[in-house]
Scaffold this active site. Sequence first.
Site, short mmCIF file in Angstrom:
data_model
loop_
_atom_site.label_atom_id
_atom_site.label_comp_id
_atom_site.label_asym_id
_atom_site.label_seq_id
_atom_site.Cartn_x
_atom_site.Cartn_y
_atom_site.Cartn_z
N GLU A 23 60.40 -9.43 9.35
CA GLU A 23 61.12 -10.50 8.63
C GLU A 23 60.42 -11.84 8.73
O GLU A 23 61.08 -12.88 8.86
CB GLU A 23 62.56 -10.64 9.16
CG GLU A 23 63.54 -9.72 8.52
CD GLU A 23 63.35 -9.57 7.03
OE1 GLU A 23 63.38 -8.43 6.59
OE2 GLU A 23 63.17 -10.56 6.31
C1 FAD Z 1 59.22 -1.19 12.65
C2 FAD Z 1 58.88 -2.02 11.45
C3 FAD Z 1 59.78 -2.12 10.41
C4 FAD Z 1 59.45 -2.86 9.26
N1 FAD Z 1 60.31 -2.86 8.19
C5 FAD Z 1 59.88 -3.38 7.01
C6 FAD Z 1 60.64 -3.19 5.81
O1 FAD Z 1 61.73 -2.62 5.82
N2 FAD Z 1 60.13 -3.68 4.66
C7 FAD Z 1 58.93 -4.33 4.60
O2 FAD Z 1 58.52 -4.73 3.51
N3 FAD Z 1 58.19 -4.53 5.71
C8 FAD Z 1 58.64 -4.07 6.91
N4 FAD Z 1 57.88 -4.23 8.05
C9 FAD Z 1 56.66 -4.99 7.97
C10 FAD Z 1 56.77 -6.33 8.66
O3 FAD Z 1 57.61 -7.19 7.95
C11 FAD Z 1 55.34 -6.88 8.86
O4 FAD Z 1 54.75 -6.09 9.87
C12 FAD Z 1 55.33 -8.35 9.21
O5 FAD Z 1 55.73 -9.13 8.13
C13 FAD Z 1 53.96 -8.83 9.67
O6 FAD Z 1 52.98 -8.44 8.76
P1 FAD Z 1 51.67 -7.67 9.32
O7 FAD Z 1 52.12 -6.55 10.16
O8 FAD Z 1 50.79 -7.37 8.18
O9 FAD Z 1 50.99 -8.71 10.27
P2 FAD Z 1 49.95 -9.84 9.82
O10 FAD Z 1 50.45 -10.56 8.63
O11 FAD Z 1 48.60 -9.23 9.76
O12 FAD Z 1 50.02 -10.83 11.05
C14 FAD Z 1 49.31 -10.62 12.27
C15 FAD Z 1 49.38 -11.89 13.11
O13 FAD Z 1 48.79 -12.99 12.40
C16 FAD Z 1 49.71 -14.05 12.24
N5 FAD Z 1 49.55 -14.66 10.93
C17 FAD Z 1 49.43 -14.05 9.73
N6 FAD Z 1 49.34 -14.96 8.74
C18 FAD Z 1 49.40 -16.17 9.31
C19 FAD Z 1 49.38 -17.52 8.82
N7 FAD Z 1 49.31 -17.79 7.52
N8 FAD Z 1 49.46 -18.52 9.71
C20 FAD Z 1 49.58 -18.27 11.02
N9 FAD Z 1 49.62 -17.02 11.55
C21 FAD Z 1 49.53 -16.00 10.70
C22 FAD Z 1 51.09 -13.41 12.41
O14 FAD Z 1 52.06 -14.35 12.87
C23 FAD Z 1 50.81 -12.32 13.43
O15 FAD Z 1 50.87 -12.84 14.72
C24 FAD Z 1 58.22 -3.54 9.21
C25 FAD Z 1 57.33 -3.48 10.29
C26 FAD Z 1 57.63 -2.70 11.38
C27 FAD Z 1 56.61 -2.59 12.50
#
Ligand code: FAD
Length: 592
Positions: A441
């Site tokens: 989220e």
């Molecule tokens: C168990 C689980 C359930 C989930 N359920 C859903 C769901 O129902 N629907 C859905 O659509 N998604 C879902 N997700 C996905 C989840 O919302 C994402 O994992 C989350 O938004 C983070 O994206 P990412 O994993 O690609 O991490 P990334 O975006 O790659 O982030 C990695 C790190 O980099 C940092 N970062 C990234 N961009 C920036 C920036 N611009 N400035 C500063 N820091 C930054 C982040 O804070 C984090 O620490 C789920 C994930 C999990 C693990």
Amino acid sequence: MYKAPVEEIAFTLKHVAGMAEAIDDGLLGDLGEDLVDAILAEAGRFATEEIAPLADIGDRQGTRLADGEVKTPDGWRDLYRNWAAGGWNGLTAPEDFGGQALPHMLNVAALEMWNSGSMAFALCPTLTMGAAEALNVHGSAALKEKYLARMVSGEWTGTMNLTEPHAGSDLGVLKARAERREDGSYRIFGQKIFITWGEHDAADNIIHLVLARLPDAPAGTRGISLFLVPKFLVNDDGSLGARNDLHCHSLEHKLGIHGSPTCTMIYGDGRFGEEKGAIGWLIGEENKGLACMFTMMNNARLAVGMQGVAICEAATQKAIAYAKERTQGRAPGWSGSGMSPIIDHPDVARMLLTMKALTQGSRAIAYACAHAIDMAHRANERRQHWQERAALLTPIAKSFATDAGVDVASLGIQVHGGMGFIEETGAARYLRDARIAPIYEGTNGIQAIDLVTRKLPLSDGRQVRGFIAELKAIAEAVRSSNLDDFGATADRVDSALADLEEATSWFLSRLAEGKSAEALSGATPYQRLFGLALTGCYLAKGGLARTSDGAGEGRIALCRFAAENLLSETAALKDRVVNGADSLAAARTILA
Ligand SMILES: Cc1cc2nc3c(=O)[nH]c(=O)nc-3n(C[C@H](O)[C@H](O)[C@H](O)COP(=O)(O)OP(=O)(O)OC[C@H]3O[C@@H](n4cnc5c(N)ncnc54)[C@H](O)[C@@H]3O)c2cc1C
């Protein structure tokens, strides 16, 4: 075993978050305090007696994928159906579609209890409620007519499909495709990952809200549209029709929330149907999908904050119960025979009180956020003010509560000693489950950026400054109460608010000067500083609202503990905000 703290929840809602005042002002319709108590009691009973006993089996069994179908843990299908039959899914939903149009404050309190019972279970309704809200606000009359009542009742569940392998925090790069069809429908193609409750056997249909891009869409976030894509197509008479061209390809193996299926979803590969492409319908306007999805995400952000509160409460209950039974050593002043219960050791008491303070602080922040949302919809005046207050509080409620969930669950393991690391006690599950909440989220880092760059500047900084002024009045009320039991609370809360004020001014001036890199370096410490200061203030407010049954005494003691033990951290956080950016920038070279 978890027991829903119904009285504490009711107290916080009414006397700290503002519900009693809203009822007195006639802003909550027919809702009176007795009805609030009755609803909370029944929700508490369901969470305690029905959900919590099935949490452990959900954790151990997890979910299983076979032939494209996901099987939920033993007993969960009936649990979900019983829960939905209780009408819980529609607490805040519109009456026209079978909901009860009750305040958000009540719903977040209930959400806390569902999540304390089992966070993995509560995720299913959390997503459905968010999807139903987005459909209600942005969907066409025809779409609402066909789908909304059955989502409000919980007969069908909802999901949120944003994430793709290369598009997480930055949704602007998502690739899922949508093609227009002459009959006004669309065909959806692509892969979505990490989709919570994307496939399961608990409900007869699953309504996916999917973000995708039209062929002629502009690049980036301005070219994203939102579609409603059902698992089973729905006939005009409301009966279920053919299977839509989408399926769950695989389930993730993960650290926690094992009972919640986390699915890779494939849309439009031709597995089902004569023509390739999952059939979907537009929600809102083309290319405005992200704004529609934000309706759902704001709701979901607070709901994820409730997961943090819920884990705090459940982990604290378990740790206190264990610490009363486990005996080791002889605590100072122990006069009994044999060893003393570990709760008598000052260090264990310190951990337990920290857990309790963070639980009550994050609960109060989250409920205050829900109160602001309610006022934004229901107040007779100053609606923009309440919208801004809700917007300001949402990232803090999400991040502070979910970080607290992790910290408190970890302390809970520490209180259990070695037994905490052993799965048998259940203390470890809380930490495993809690760990996702600061990530999804919008990660807590993204929340901090939102807080600093979008929320602090609201009304040219007047919203945040006005809020801090209100909080100062709480410290002043503590001082003028002349109650010795508060100890140094007034001074400590004042200091925390001075730290908050200085850090806030620093951000506002850096942003005005366009020094965003400097500002972003301190966003996360600032977010915690805000949450801690609010914790001190809201615990004090609870302490001031002494109840006739004497429950106020314990609140004042906890408030004083938090003020004199936890609030000193705000000075260090402020220092990190205003003095940390240069060294961070200089040291980044060593990461290259
Ligand atoms: C168990 C689980 C359930 C989930 N359920 C859903 C769901 O129902 N629907 C859905 O659509 N998604 C879902 N997700 C996905 C989840 O919302 C994402 O994992 C989350 O938004 C983070 O994206 P990412 O994993 O690609 O991490 P990334 O975006 O790659 O982030 C990695 C790190 O980099 C940092 N970062 C990234 N961009 C920036 C920036 N611009 N400035 C500063 N820091 C930054 C982040 O804070 C984090 O620490 C789920 C994930 C999990 C693990």
